[in-house]
Design a protein around this motif. Structure first.
Motif, PDB file in Angstrom:
ATOM      1  N   LYS A 182       0.778   4.625  -5.814  1.00 47.88           N
ATOM      2  CA  LYS A 182       0.475   6.042  -5.988  1.00 47.88           C
ATOM      3  C   LYS A 182      -0.957   6.244  -6.471  1.00 47.88           C
ATOM      4  CE  LYS A 182       1.752  10.240  -8.511  1.00 47.88           C
ATOM      5  NZ  LYS A 182       2.621  10.831  -9.551  1.00 47.88           N
ATOM      6  N   GLU A 183      -1.428   5.319  -7.309  1.00 46.96           N
ATOM      7  CA  GLU A 183      -2.742   5.546  -7.936  1.00 46.96           C
ATOM      8  C   GLU A 183      -3.372   4.216  -8.334  1.00 46.96           C
ATOM      9  OE1 GLU A 183      -3.196   8.791 -10.969  1.00 46.96           O
ATOM     10  OE2 GLU A 183      -3.513   7.078 -12.314  1.00 46.96           O
ATOM     11  N   SER A 184      -4.678   4.141  -8.181  1.00 44.49           N
ATOM     12  CA  SER A 184      -5.462   3.014  -8.698  1.00 44.49           C
ATOM     13  C   SER A 184      -6.753   3.603  -9.256  1.00 44.49           C
ATOM     14  CB  SER A 184      -5.755   1.990  -7.598  1.00 44.49           C
ATOM     15  OG  SER A 184      -6.428   2.592  -6.513  1.00 44.49           O
ATOM     16  N   GLU A 185      -6.948   3.469 -10.564  1.00 48.55           N
ATOM     17  CA  GLU A 185      -8.097   4.094 -11.233  1.00 48.55           C
ATOM     18  C   GLU A 185      -8.557   3.244 -12.405  1.00 48.55           C
ATOM     19  OE1 GLU A 185      -9.714   6.637 -10.231  1.00 48.55           O
ATOM     20  OE2 GLU A 185      -8.336   7.617  -8.807  1.00 48.55           O
TER      21      GLU A 185
ATOM     22  N   ILE B 248      -9.191  -1.107  -2.969  1.00 43.05           N
ATOM     23  CA  ILE B 248      -7.807  -0.639  -2.802  1.00 43.05           C
ATOM     24  C   ILE B 248      -7.784   0.698  -2.052  1.00 43.05           C
ATOM     25  CG2 ILE B 248      -5.717   0.155  -3.991  1.00 43.05           C
ATOM     26  CD1 ILE B 248      -6.409  -1.813  -6.235  1.00 43.05           C
ATOM     27  N   LYS B 249      -8.697   1.571  -2.411  1.00 41.04           N
ATOM     28  CA  LYS B 249      -8.721   2.906  -1.810  1.00 41.04           C
ATOM     29  C   LYS B 249      -9.305   2.911  -0.391  1.00 41.04           C
ATOM     30  CE  LYS B 249      -9.037   5.562  -6.121  1.00 41.04           C
ATOM     31  NZ  LYS B 249      -9.855   6.509  -6.913  1.00 41.04           N
ATOM     32  N   SER B 250     -10.006   1.855  -0.034  1.00 40.19           N
ATOM     33  CA  SER B 250     -10.673   1.824   1.276  1.00 40.19           C
ATOM     34  C   SER B 250      -9.728   1.572   2.432  1.00 40.19           C
ATOM     35  CB  SER B 250     -11.774   0.760   1.282  1.00 40.19           C
ATOM     36  OG  SER B 250     -12.802   1.094   0.378  1.00 40.19           O
ATOM     37  N   TYR B 251      -8.529   1.038   2.125  1.00 33.43           N
ATOM     38  CA  TYR B 251      -7.649   0.631   3.228  1.00 33.43           C
ATOM     39  C   TYR B 251      -6.265   1.268   3.077  1.00 33.43           C
ATOM     40  CZ  TYR B 251     -11.315  -2.814   3.990  1.00 33.43           C
ATOM     41  OH  TYR B 251     -12.521  -3.434   4.222  1.00 33.43           O
TER      42      TYR B 251
ATOM     43  N   VAL C 269     -10.990  -1.115  -7.488  1.00 34.57           N
ATOM     44  CA  VAL C 269     -10.424   0.206  -7.171  1.00 34.57           C
ATOM     45  C   VAL C 269     -10.937   0.695  -5.830  1.00 34.57           C
ATOM     46  CG1 VAL C 269     -10.358   2.623  -7.887  1.00 34.57           C
ATOM     47  CG2 VAL C 269     -10.020   0.806  -9.583  1.00 34.57           C
ATOM     48  N   ASN C 270     -12.227   0.542  -5.578  1.00 37.43           N
ATOM     49  CA  ASN C 270     -12.805   0.992  -4.308  1.00 37.43           C
ATOM     50  C   ASN C 270     -12.206   0.262  -3.116  1.00 37.43           C
ATOM     51  OD1 ASN C 270     -14.488   2.852  -5.516  1.00 37.43           O
ATOM     52  ND2 ASN C 270     -16.243   1.472  -5.633  1.00 37.43           N
TER      53      ASN C 270
ATOM     54  N   ASP D 264       0.815  -1.217   0.000  1.00 39.45           N
ATOM     55  CA  ASP D 264       0.000   0.000   0.000  1.00 39.45           C
ATOM     56  C   ASP D 264       0.849   1.268   0.000  1.00 39.45           C
ATOM     57  OD1 ASP D 264      -2.696   1.211   0.266  1.00 39.45           O
ATOM     58  OD2 ASP D 264      -1.884   1.940   2.163  1.00 39.45           O
TER      59      ASP D 264
END
Length: 381
Positions: free
Chosen positions: A328-331, A378-381, A375-376, A324
């Motif tokens: 840098k980015e996950s989209e 990955i961004k949640s944690y 993506v969601n 993590d």
């Protein structure tokens, strides 16, 4: 003098605390060792199904083997079989180091030792030691891919704790058992009371059987998923969750079954988040782009955990891992593979976080909603 006595008292107290903790540590060590020994080792066919399904990461399978062991010894032929199935070198090494064979089974009929029969020639010494088998254990092994002949070796070495009936015979035959296995069960029943209603004054006595444990249920579920029986797999996994709600494995497999068996993203997300919260991962089938245009690619599984992401190709030759802290980015993709619902992970390549590299993936279903879920998460944690 009082201060000196107080110091001596404190030293004695600290020594007592250390002794207590040492005793507790030994107790937990013995309990853990006993639990590991009581686990049913993986047989080769069952473990091959785990590897081929590719719904658990290599590290998770390694940990399971370290806990349960395997009932076969690694040979060049078996190594080639697992390599072809996509097993990583570290997984094969773990199998090699965790063989749990049984002690030789003593013969119960010494008078026949001079003239061995076909049964005496069976390699029962490779059967792990353990208690008599239950009906559910035999059905679980057969449904999981264990051959009837191999199961017969287990029965001859360990016996069974139930009496054979016409109904049980039909169940075992339906699961792939042979008539020879039925005969072995009849001969090797141990400590089972006669359940015939006439012989027991018409009283209906049901022999006690051992219910499948967490590992049995997850093993059976993997076999059901391999056979594309999602509904059955989900029922088994829900039972497993009820047995060990803190264990992530059943949640992880449940999310996988819900997503690819029923295309139910909402339910899958709920199970996946439960797995991640417990230290497991969300599991997605994906294509990994090799050239920036998805003209060349490999297929595998993408794992999302609280620690980061991992990819393992089905052939085991291509892996990807990013913690993590370096993501840098996950989209979702606007261009590359957008027609396949693709998404990308951009990671830092150096400690100074100046150089980045992008990895493109597309869901095997080519559904953008699935990529949104990745993506969601990955961004949640």
């Amino acid at each position: 003098m009082k201060r000196e006595n107080r110091s001596i008292g404190i030293l004695k107290f600290n020594r007592l605390i250390k002794i207590i903790f040492a005793a507790m540590s030994l107790t937990f060590l013995f309990i853990g060792s006993a639990e590991m020994q009581s686990k049913t080792p993986y047989d080769k066919e069952r473990l091959l199904k785990v590897v081929k399904l590719n719904a658990l990461s290599t590290q998770e399978v390694v940990q399971a083997i370290e806990k349960r062991g395997v009932d076969f010894q690694m040979t060049p032929a078996i190594e080639a079989e697992f390599t072809d199935a996509g097993a990583r070198p570290e997984l094969i090494e773990t199998m090699r180091n965790n063989y749990r064979g049984a002690k030789p089974v003593a013969t119960t009929n010494p008078t026949n030792s001079a003239t061995p029969t076909n049964k005496a020639n069976r390699n029962n010494s490779s059967v792990p030691a353990g208690p008599p088998l239950s009906k559910n254990e035999i059905l679980s092994q057969l449904n999981g891919g264990t051959s009837s002949e191999r199961m017969e070796q287990y029965v001859e070495a360990r016996g069974v704790n139930f009496a054979i009936t016409p109904e049980i015979s039909r169940e075992i035959i339906a699961a792939g058992g042979s008539r020879s296995l039925i005969g072995a069960i009849s001969v090797n029943a141990k400590n089972v009371k006669n359940t015939d209603p006439v012989a027991n004054n018409n009283s209906r006595v049901t022999p006690k059987t051992t219910e499948p444990d967490y590992d049995d249920l997850t093993d059976q579920a993997i076999s059901e998923m391999q056979s594309k029986r999602a509904a059955s797999a989900i029922r088994l996994l829900e039972k497993a969750v009820g047995l060990e709600p803190a264990n992530p494995t059943a949640y992880q497999l449940l999310g996988f079954a819900q997503l690819y068996g029923y295309q139910n993203i909402a339910s899958a997300e709920q199970s996946m988040r439960a797995a991640m919260e417990r230290g497991g991962a969300a599991t997605f089938r994906v294509y990994h782009d090799h050239d920036g245009f998805f003209k060349t690619y490999c297929q595998g599984t993408f794992f999302v955990s609280k620690a980061g992401v991992t990819f393992k190709a089905d052939d085991g030759k291509h892996t990807f891992e990013a913690f993590d802290t370096v993501i840098k980015e996950s989209e979702l993709n606007d261009f590359v593979g957008s027609e396949y619902g693709a998404f990308h992970i951009k990671v830092f390549e150096d400690d100074k976080k100046k150089k980045t590299k992008t990895f493109n993936f597309a869901p095997a279903t080519t559904k953008k909603d699935e990529s949104k879920l990745v993506v969601n998460l990955i961004k949640s944690y």
